[in-house]
Scaffold this motif. Structure first.
Motif, PDB file in Angstrom:
ATOM      1  N   SER A 188       0.830  -1.204   0.000  1.00 25.16           N
ATOM      2  CA  SER A 188       0.000   0.000   0.000  1.00 25.16           C
ATOM      3  C   SER A 188       0.862   1.250   0.000  1.00 25.16           C
ATOM      4  O   SER A 188       0.538   2.244  -0.658  1.00 25.16           O
ATOM      5  N   ALA A 189       1.967   1.200   0.764  1.00 29.29           N
ATOM      6  CA  ALA A 189       2.864   2.350   0.791  1.00 29.29           C
ATOM      7  C   ALA A 189       3.490   2.581  -0.576  1.00 29.29           C
ATOM      8  O   ALA A 189       3.635   3.730  -1.027  1.00 29.29           O
ATOM      9  N   LEU A 190       3.886   1.516  -1.268  1.00 32.00           N
ATOM     10  CA  LEU A 190       4.449   1.662  -2.611  1.00 32.00           C
ATOM     11  C   LEU A 190       3.417   2.245  -3.576  1.00 32.00           C
ATOM     12  O   LEU A 190       3.751   3.082  -4.422  1.00 32.00           O
ATOM     13  N   ALA A 191       2.174   1.810  -3.431  1.00 39.15           N
ATOM     14  CA  ALA A 191       1.118   2.367  -4.273  1.00 39.15           C
ATOM     15  C   ALA A 191       0.942   3.857  -3.997  1.00 39.15           C
ATOM     16  O   ALA A 191       0.720   4.661  -4.923  1.00 39.15           O
ATOM     17  N   GLN A 192       1.025   4.253  -2.733  1.00 38.81           N
ATOM     18  CA  GLN A 192       0.926   5.670  -2.407  1.00 38.81           C
ATOM     19  C   GLN A 192       2.068   6.467  -3.015  1.00 38.81           C
ATOM     20  O   GLN A 192       1.912   7.645  -3.350  1.00 38.81           O
ATOM     21  N   ALA A 193       3.223   5.825  -3.154  1.00 38.05           N
ATOM     22  CA  ALA A 193       4.370   6.493  -3.772  1.00 38.05           C
ATOM     23  C   ALA A 193       4.246   6.581  -5.285  1.00 38.05           C
ATOM     24  O   ALA A 193       5.107   7.183  -5.941  1.00 38.05           O
ATOM     25  N   GLY A 194       3.202   5.976  -5.850  1.00 38.61           N
ATOM     26  CA  GLY A 194       2.951   6.094  -7.282  1.00 38.61           C
ATOM     27  C   GLY A 194       3.261   4.862  -8.094  1.00 38.61           C
ATOM     28  O   GLY A 194       3.091   4.866  -9.318  1.00 38.61           O
ATOM     29  N   TYR A 195       3.688   3.787  -7.454  1.00 39.25           N
ATOM     30  CA  TYR A 195       3.997   2.561  -8.189  1.00 39.25           C
ATOM     31  C   TYR A 195       2.728   1.755  -8.466  1.00 39.25           C
ATOM     32  O   TYR A 195       1.768   1.792  -7.686  1.00 39.25           O
ATOM     33  N   LYS A 196       2.751   1.033  -9.551  1.00 40.21           N
ATOM     34  CA  LYS A 196       1.714   0.050  -9.847  1.00 40.21           C
ATOM     35  C   LYS A 196       2.200  -1.286  -9.298  1.00 40.21           C
ATOM     36  O   LYS A 196       3.144  -1.869  -9.828  1.00 40.21           O
ATOM     37  N   VAL A 197       1.579  -1.755  -8.244  1.00 39.64           N
ATOM     38  CA  VAL A 197       2.059  -2.921  -7.499  1.00 39.64           C
ATOM     39  C   VAL A 197       1.244  -4.148  -7.881  1.00 39.64           C
ATOM     40  O   VAL A 197       0.012  -4.124  -7.852  1.00 39.64           O
ATOM     41  N   THR A 198       1.940  -5.222  -8.228  1.00 39.04           N
ATOM     42  CA  THR A 198       1.312  -6.510  -8.516  1.00 39.04           C
ATOM     43  C   THR A 198       1.786  -7.530  -7.492  1.00 39.04           C
ATOM     44  O   THR A 198       2.989  -7.692  -7.284  1.00 39.04           O
ATOM     45  N   MET A 199       0.831  -8.198  -6.847  1.00 39.36           N
ATOM     46  CA  MET A 199       1.194  -9.236  -5.894  1.00 39.36           C
ATOM     47  C   MET A 199       1.553 -10.511  -6.646  1.00 39.36           C
ATOM     48  O   MET A 199       0.793 -10.980  -7.493  1.00 39.36           O
ATOM     49  N   LEU A 200       2.726 -11.058  -6.348  1.00 40.69           N
ATOM     50  CA  LEU A 200       3.221 -12.252  -7.047  1.00 40.69           C
ATOM     51  C   LEU A 200       2.822 -13.497  -6.265  1.00 40.69           C
ATOM     52  O   LEU A 200       3.329 -13.752  -5.171  1.00 40.69           O
ATOM     53  N   ASP A 201       1.900 -14.272  -6.832  1.00 40.96           N
ATOM     54  CA  ASP A 201       1.478 -15.505  -6.177  1.00 40.96           C
ATOM     55  C   ASP A 201       2.436 -16.637  -6.528  1.00 40.96           C
ATOM     56  O   ASP A 201       3.446 -16.442  -7.218  1.00 40.96           O
ATOM     57  N   ASP A 202       2.118 -17.848  -6.052  1.00 38.99           N
ATOM     58  CA  ASP A 202       3.032 -18.979  -6.258  1.00 38.99           C
ATOM     59  C   ASP A 202       3.230 -19.283  -7.735  1.00 38.99           C
ATOM     60  O   ASP A 202       4.339 -19.615  -8.173  1.00 38.99           O
ATOM     61  N   GLU A 203       2.167 -19.169  -8.516  1.00 41.71           N
ATOM     62  CA  GLU A 203       2.278 -19.441  -9.951  1.00 41.71           C
ATOM     63  C   GLU A 203       3.182 -18.422 -10.628  1.00 41.71           C
ATOM     64  O   GLU A 203       4.009 -18.780 -11.484  1.00 41.71           O
ATOM     65  N   ALA A 204       3.055 -17.154 -10.228  1.00 39.64           N
ATOM     66  CA  ALA A 204       3.909 -16.120 -10.818  1.00 39.64           C
ATOM     67  C   ALA A 204       5.365 -16.355 -10.462  1.00 39.64           C
ATOM     68  O   ALA A 204       6.266 -16.126 -11.290  1.00 39.64           O
TER      69      ALA A 204
END
Length: 832
Positions: free
Chosen positions: A643-659
């Motif tokens: 959430s903090a990275l998103a506030q800094a302007g990044y587009k954050v993708t959560m990497l699951d086990d498959e990723a």
């Protein structure tokens, strides 16, 4: 009815029998044959012991189990803190919410080992390297007062401390708990110490104080061995078909948030105890303590009747024990009315509760109070189905059902026929006294002060939790009228977990939730702030934001009209001012202001908890440059860094086990690994080489702290890297630039000494201990009087990319809105 009165009624009427394992969130159980036999014998014993340490999970669960089920004395554990400064392996809860989880984990452990649970007001402020810092933070006199209060309340014959006063406990909190226990042992019996407690409480001096050698200490030798008391806590209990260390493994495994799943050990387990103060002993912890009823003048009659009930008990016909138990109850009530009974009031009140619970189990009485809803607001209609089942054919009648907090006292005269449920519908309107404060954990009702939770009602100090809404059944058994209580619960059936209960909760008319913990404004442009409103009753008013001076929102307010159970989201466009501060959500209706959020803490091993924190967040106006756009995040047990990275302007993708196993990583400008992810994510450990290949191909990999234990992947880094246990616990500790020219300190944000101001709880933890020359140590820091530690931020070029390991506690700083932590962490993510 006040919270204090409800809590005291709950403690008096619902104290669970020792060793009575039950579902963590259901009605009090009817004891099985083994536990009932132990409970009957336990009624004949009148001793007690209090165990004292610093945190949830510090207690010796085998010792508590042995005290309750072998020695058959009343045992209690006093934890000076609720563990709110610890870490969390099962979710993202930190701080107060983690303290709520760990409180319930201790209560779940006590339901297995049978002991009782107490707490002081001290806060867990994180790792401390010495007792002086701890005692200053807690307030020595305040912490001491709490221990004295619990000793005077519990009146133990002996006190056992987990840690020594000499520092081998490896934690300032541990040593401080021992120093305070030594002082409290004397102070509790001195009427001149904490006289404000007297009147309701009386001075109490235990027989002796002992130290329980802990597992990593060397067993005593020489003269120390000759004077130490030795106990085999691995002893086998044939009734339970388990050893005390087996039960202890199950009990200790309730500390799931700390990753403390424990083996259920079998075989000898000698424990040693050293006399610290009080009367000497030669081989018996309770030497010189009369554990029989004869210790109370006039108590022999009660003891004889209880001994007879135990000896003559028929496991196949428990109701046959009722005449002797009821006769003992009559004798106990007569004893309580005497001068000797009043002198021993604490002991006799507890034995009376124990006896009533045994009577209920021998009579086979199942009590349940089921609410039709799990959450109410003042003014709501409430219906509770109060059900009783007589399952042993003992002659019994239902004479009354009451819910004192709801003003209900329904007189009845119903025969309780064998195995035929009798249900009484209790209907009322929730009074104004049952508002959110009734449900809110009492130690969170007021803001904390320094290193202590604020508790307005001093009588609550020591209590583990609020008492729930209770329903009382007045049952006539063989001519004796007894009141039993059970909590009002909401019940449902989950298709996987089966029957589940949760406590009935009471909420404000409206709860509010801001969509971020921190709102970062990197420039003067306005940003949206989303507010969710949840109505717990039909209400009309306006929603608004309280902002720092010089900040404003558009619109200034929203008109809101919601029916009970409805929700709405509204949007404010916030124009920043300068600096930082807090934004608080407010809902105003007819002059009433609501500012509380609602957080449901739900984990399978503890009852559902409802907490009402202030609906507030940090707002931060911060010039912040960044490089890159897309970040992949590998979550560990849970944190709020994405959430903090998103506030800094990044587009954050959560990497699951498959990723992690097969996803395309080249599209990410950086990959960030969450705290303890290598300790907890098997897919991450299995695919760590893919992340290093990503680095070699030009990616940036930022690894946050992991613990140096057997779960750690040795191949997490491109070059040899050994993590240790070094940490910097003082959040204001100076930070030196070991390499001031490092791009991590200059690009895209120039880091200065000012960026390390305002940090919370600690600088960092689990710093690297050894590293290959390919790494560049960027920063160094240390606690006062210690050598600088340079392993908190290491960077290495690997192929075309950059690998970074950091033990600095960004997982605490970013959710807290620390400006410099944002600037430095963005530099790490921007490294190229």
């Amino acid at each position: 009815m006040s919270l204090r009165r409800i809590l005291l009624a709950f403690l008096v009427l619902l104290s669970p029998p020792a060793g009575a394992a039950r579902a963590s969130d259901g009605p009090p159980p009817v004891l099985d044959a083994a536990h009932l036999h132990i409970a009957l014998e336990k009624l004949t014993v009148v001793g007690s012991a209090l165990y004292v340490a610093a945190h949830p999970d510090d207690e010796n669960t085998a010792m508590l189990t042995w005290l309750e089920n072998e020695k058959l004395v009343r045992a209690g554990y006093l934890s000076l803190t609720r563990g709110d400064g610890g870490q969390n392996l099962i979710g993202s809860e930190q701080g107060d919410l983690l303290g709520v989880i760990r409180t319930q984990e201790l209560l779940a452990a006590r339901r297995i080992d049978g002991a009782e649970q107490f707490f002081a007001r001290a806060m867990d402020f994180g790792y401390s390297k010495g007792p002086d810092e701890t005692l200053e933070e807690w307030g020595r006199e305040e912490a001491l007062s709490d221990i004295v209060r619990v000793i005077r309340t519990f009146q133990p014959d002996i006190v056992i401390m987990r840690f020594p006063t000499t520092g081998e406990g490896r934690h300032g909190h541990h040593t401080a708990s021992a120093l305070l226990a030594v002082e409290a042992f004397e102070a509790a019996g001195d009427p001149n110490r904490f006289p404000d407690q007297l009147g309701e409480l009386a001075p109490w001096k235990p027989k002796r104080l002992l130290w329980n050698y802990f597992s990593w200490a060397q067993p005593p030798s020489g003269e120390a061995a000759a004077t130490a008391v030795s106990i085999d806590l691995g002893a086998y209990n044939a009734l339970l078909a388990r050893s005390y260390t087996e039960l202890a493994g199950e009990s200790r495994s309730m500390h799931k948030s700390q990753g403390f799943g424990s083996a259920e050990r079998r075989g000898r387990s000698p424990n040693y105890f050293k006399l610290i103060a009080g009367e000497p002993t030669t081989g018996d912890l309770f030497q010189g303590v009369n554990l029989s009823w004869s210790r109370i003048p006039g108590g022999d009659e009660v003891g004889t009747l209880l001994l007879s009930a135990h000896r003559e008990h028929d496991v196949n016909d428990p109701a046959a024990s009722l005449p002797r138990l009821l006769a003992a109850r009559d004798a106990l009530e007569r004893l309580r009315a005497t001068a000797a009974g009043r002198t021993h009031g604490v002991l006799l009140r507890h034995k009376s509760r124990e006896l009533d619970d045994v009577i209920r189990s021998c009579a086979g009485l199942w009590l349940e109070a089921v609410s039709t809803r799990h959450t109410y607001a003042p003014g709501d209609s409430i219906t509770i189905a109060a059900t009783i089942v007589n399952r042993c054919a003992a002659p019994a009648r239902l004479r009354a059902v009451a819910a004192p907090a709801l003003g209900i006292d329904s007189r009845r005269d119903s025969l309780l026929a064998e195995n035929i449920p009798v249900t009484v519908a209790l209907k009322s309107v929730v009074p104004s006294t049952l508002d959110w404060r009734f449900t809110q954990p009492y130690w969170l009702l007021e803001p904390s002060r320094g290193g202590q939770h604020s508790v307005g009602d001093q009588h609550l100090i020591g209590s583990p939790e609020n008492g729930p809404l209770t329903v009382e059944f007045e049952i006539e058994v063989s001519g004796h009228r007894i009141r039993f209580a059970t909590p009002a619960l909401y019940r449902w059936v989950d298709r996987v977990r089966g029957e589940i209960y949760r406590p009935a909760a009471f909420a404000p008319e409206m709860t509010l939730a801001l969509d971020q913990k921190t709102y970062l404004f990197p420039d003067d442009a306005p940003r949206p702030v989303k507010l969710r409103l949840d109505a717990h009753k039909t209400v009309q008013g306006e929603a608004r934001l309280s902002l720092p001076q010089g900040w404003r929102s558009e619109p200034a307010s929203h008109d809101i009209a919601l029916a009970a159970g409805a929700s709405r989201e509204v949007l404010f466009l916030v124009q920043p001012g300068s600096g930082d501060g807090s934004v608080r959500a407010e809902f105003v209706a007819d002059g009433r202001m609501n500012t509380r959020g609602m957080v449901i803490v739900d984990h399978p091993h503890i009852p559902v908890q409802t907490v009402y924190p202030e609906a507030s967040s940090r707002v931060l106006r911060l010039d912040l440059a960044r490089t890159g756009d897309r970040v992949g995040y590998v979550m560990g047990p849970g944190d709020d860094v994405p959430s903090a990275l998103a506030q800094a302007g990044y587009k954050v993708t959560m990497l699951d086990d498959e990723a992690l196993a097969s996803g395309e990583l080249s599209g990410y400008d950086a990959v960030v690994v969450g705290v303890r992810a290598y300790n907890s994510r098997e897919a991450l450990k299995s695919n760590s080489t893919r992340l290093l290949d990503y680095v070699r191909a030009g990616g940036t990999l930022v690894v946050q702290y992991n613990t140096a234990d057997g779960t750690l992947d040795p191949d997490l880094a491109p070059y040899p890297l050994k993590l240790g246990r070094d940490r910097v616990t003082v959040e204001e500790a100076p930070v030196a630039f070991a390499d001031g020219s490092s791009p991590l300190l200059t690009t895209p944000n120039r880091i200065t000494e000012a960026d390390f101001r305002g940090w919370v709880q600690e600088r960092g933890l689990y710093f690297a201990q050894e590293w290959a020359p390919e790494y560049n140590a960027v920063l160094s820091s240390s606690d006062p009087g210690e050598e600088p530690l340079a392993g908190g931020l290491l960077a290495a070029r690997c192929g075309e990319g950059v690998f970074i390991y950091t033990g600095y506690a960004f997982f605490r700083q970013l959710p807290a809105g620390v400006p410099g932590a944002y600037r430095l962490f963005v530099n790490l993510v921007s490294a190229r």
